[in-house]
Every structure is written in C-alpha cells, then in structure tokens.
Design a protein around this motif. Structure first.
Motif, PDB file in Angstrom:
ATOM      1  N   ASP A   1      21.001  58.374  65.167  1.00  0.00           N
ATOM      2  CA  ASP A   1      19.713  57.908  65.676  1.00  0.00           C
ATOM      3  C   ASP A   1      19.696  58.259  67.165  1.00  0.00           C
ATOM      4  OD1 ASP A   1      17.232  56.744  65.808  1.00  0.00           O
ATOM      5  OD2 ASP A   1      17.855  54.780  65.132  1.00  0.00           O
ATOM      6  N   MET A   2      18.673  57.850  67.906  1.00  0.00           N
ATOM      7  CA  MET A   2      18.634  58.256  69.309  1.00  0.00           C
ATOM      8  C   MET A   2      18.680  57.103  70.303  1.00  0.00           C
ATOM      9  SD  MET A   2      15.876  60.603  71.374  1.00  0.00           S
ATOM     10  CE  MET A   2      16.403  62.242  70.955  1.00  0.00           C
ATOM     11  N   GLU A   3      18.051  55.972  69.980  1.00  0.00           N
ATOM     12  CA  GLU A   3      17.925  54.907  70.983  1.00  0.00           C
ATOM     13  C   GLU A   3      19.271  54.337  71.423  1.00  0.00           C
ATOM     14  OE1 GLU A   3      16.137  55.114  68.232  1.00  0.00           O
ATOM     15  OE2 GLU A   3      14.011  54.850  68.682  1.00  0.00           O
TER      16      GLU A   3
ATOM     17  N   HIS B   1      16.329  60.034  63.621  1.00  0.00           N
ATOM     18  CA  HIS B   1      15.373  59.492  64.586  1.00  0.00           C
ATOM     19  C   HIS B   1      14.023  60.204  64.465  1.00  0.00           C
ATOM     20  CE1 HIS B   1      13.797  57.881  68.331  1.00  0.00           C
ATOM     21  NE2 HIS B   1      13.477  59.111  68.692  1.00  0.00           N
TER      22      HIS B   1
ATOM     23  N   HIS C   1      21.246  51.732  67.630  1.00  0.00           N
ATOM     24  CA  HIS C   1      20.719  50.592  68.406  1.00  0.00           C
ATOM     25  C   HIS C   1      20.776  49.334  67.553  1.00  0.00           C
ATOM     26  CE1 HIS C   1      17.213  50.776  65.826  1.00  0.00           C
ATOM     27  NE2 HIS C   1      17.321  52.090  65.928  1.00  0.00           N
TER      28      HIS C   1
ATOM     29  N   HIS D   1      15.245  47.359  67.502  1.00  0.00           N
ATOM     30  CA  HIS D   1      14.151  47.442  66.552  1.00  0.00           C
ATOM     31  C   HIS D   1      14.713  47.672  65.153  1.00  0.00           C
ATOM     32  CE1 HIS D   1      14.814  51.679  67.734  1.00  0.00           C
ATOM     33  NE2 HIS D   1      14.306  52.037  66.563  1.00  0.00           N
TER      34      HIS D   1
ATOM     35  N   GLU E   1      18.515  50.784  60.785  1.00  0.00           N
ATOM     36  CA  GLU E   1      18.914  52.172  60.517  1.00  0.00           C
ATOM     37  C   GLU E   1      20.385  52.269  60.099  1.00  0.00           C
ATOM     38  OE1 GLU E   1      16.762  51.239  62.771  1.00  0.00           O
ATOM     39  OE2 GLU E   1      15.535  52.888  63.507  1.00  0.00           O
TER      40      GLU E   1
HETATM   41 ZN   LIG Z   1      15.428  55.994  66.464  1.00  0.00          ZN
END
Ligand SMILES: [Zn+2]
Length: 277
Positions: A9-11, A64, A114, A126, A145
């Motif tokens: 994912d990215m966050e 993501h 995250h 989130h 996620e």
């Molecule tokens: Zn994400």
C-alpha cells in the motif's frame, strides 16, 4: 521454487507524513513526484533482501488506489525477479490474485501499510476507503488493507509487516509471530527518510525470511462472516436486489461466504451499494 508474495500500500510508506503529503495520494503531482519514490524505495528493500536470501519468484500486488491503471511502484527499479499480479487496473480481484500464486508460496510480506480507521497515533488511518467505510469486520475482527491481503493468503505463512508503527496492531492480531518493521511512528514523532529506513527494511526482511519456519498461517474456522459499517453522511442503497447471502441496512451490511476469497470479493459488490446522503 521459492515464491514470495508481497502486498503493498502507500500511506504507510517511509517518508510520507501528514505534514508533507495530503490524504489524496491518488494520481496527482504529489503522488507522481513524491509518493511513488517513497513506496518504491520500501518495496525495493524488500525485494533486494528476498533475492539475496534466495527467493526465485516475487509476486507483487500494488494495491494502493486500486482501479487506477498506473502502478504506484516504479516497476523498472525493481529486480527482474519481480512479477506483478495480472488484475485489470490493479482492482481487488482477490480470487484472481490468489489463483495466480503457487498453492504453497514461501511466505507473505505486507509493506507500505497504514493503520485502520479510528486508530490513534497513526498516519493516515483508514479502512480501505474512509469515509465512507467506518469499519470492515471479518468474524468480528476489524480488518483493513492488511487483513484483506493476509486473509486472502490465509494458508500462506505471514512473515512480516512493514509500515506505520500503528499498523502493527492489525498485523499482529492476524499473526503474533510476524517480524514487525516500523518505518515511522507518529506517537514518538519518529520520521526517518526512505534512505534511512532502507537498511532497516532490508535487515528485517532478511530476518523474517531466515526464520520463516517459525511463522504461522492464519487459522480460520467457518462460517466466514463479513460486515461493514459506514461513516456519517453515507448509506447503503437498501432497495437494490442482492444476489448474495446477506443483509443490507442503511448503515450496516453483513454477508456470509463459503470461502474467505469469495467473501472478500463480495466486498466489492457491497461497496458498490454505498451512496452519499
Ligand atoms: Zn492506500
């Protein structure tokens, strides 16, 4: 052959904080010129450690901003051992993703992760997309996620989670034997750069691969019950006909499935019923 599954994912990537990035890390200049480099550095550290350990095949799911055609991770920078799952626009097509991996891969690693919606002391907490999603429960446990990816590969040893310190909670609820590799900690104001965390990730992943025999698969017992509540300002379309086994109320939906993969895929159909009110 040793195959490693990597879910990104990215966050939760190194170097991305609320004071230098907006929540909208989705396709804009900030995403293109900054966010992509951050997550690419973290994934590269994972892949380089895996190759040096002797993994011959790395299958990457870049989840993501699923639905967008462009990858977040700059694939040209990764070793040739890395392949990406073949899913149209990188969507959460969980059965298709599971089917492309070996029956018994060497292990699973989550990166760039995250914390769930509502978590305190977390960067960008989130649950898949919040709002509208307030929580997403599998057999009573709040998953986001990390949980979706790990449960989709529940019969694969879960080796390590890399990301925001606050994301470790969800990962450890899924398996308490993973190696946790934090790359930032909002509560402690620890905000290293991707260059600084590269070696931490490499060393942690090497450790996780070496002790893989101690890692656990996720123990699941049917029935598989999923539910999803919505944030204020959103409601399900309760007039829609549904073809799956479940119920849809204005603020909460629930469904059961014969397998985790099918239950996770039904999430997409349930999600399509969400309306802004
Ligand atoms: Zn994400």
């Amino acid at each position: 052959m040793k195959q490693l599954i990597v879910i990104a994912d990215m966050e939760g990537a190194s170097g991305i904080f609320e004071h230098n990035a907006s929540w909208n890390l989705n396709g804009g200049d900030e995403w293109r010129n900054f966010g992509r480099d951050c997550i690419t550095s973290d994934v590269l550290a994972v892949c380089n450690a895996a190759v040096d350990f002797g993994i011959d095949d790395i299958l990457l799911y870049d989840g993501h901003f699923a639905g967008n055609t462009e990858f977040n991770i700059i694939l040209d920078k990764l070793p040739r051992t890395v392949r990406v799952f073949d899913v149209p626009d990188r969507c959460f097509d969980w059965r298709r993703i599971r089917a492309q991996a070996m029956q018994e891969p060497f292990g699973l690693i989550t990166v760039g992760q995250h914390a769930r919606n509502g978590t305190l002391g977390a960067y960008f907490p989130h649950t898949i997309q919040s709002p509208p999603i307030k929580n997403f429960l599998f057999n009573g446990t709040h998953i986001a996620e990390i949980g979706a990816g790990v449960l989709n590969f529940h019969n694969v040893r879960y080796l390590a989670n890399i990301g925001c310190q606050a994301s470790m909670q969800e990962a450890l609820e899924l398996s308490d034997s993973i190696v946790t590799i934090p790359v930032k900690d909002k509560a402690k104001k620890w905000e290293p750069s991707p260059d600084e965390t590269y070696e931490l990730i490499y060393a942690g992943v090497m450790k996780a691969l070496r002790q893989a025999q101690h890692a656990k698969e996720i123990d699941l017992k049917p029935p598989f019950v999923f539910s999803m509540e919505l944030c204020d300002g959103y409601a399900y379309d309760t007039k829609a006909d549904i073809s799956w086994k479940g119920t849809v109320m204005a603020d909460k939906s629930e469904w059961t499935a014969p397998s985790v993969e099918i239950g996770l895929e039904l999430f997409n159909y349930v999600r399509a019923l969400i309306r802004k009110i």
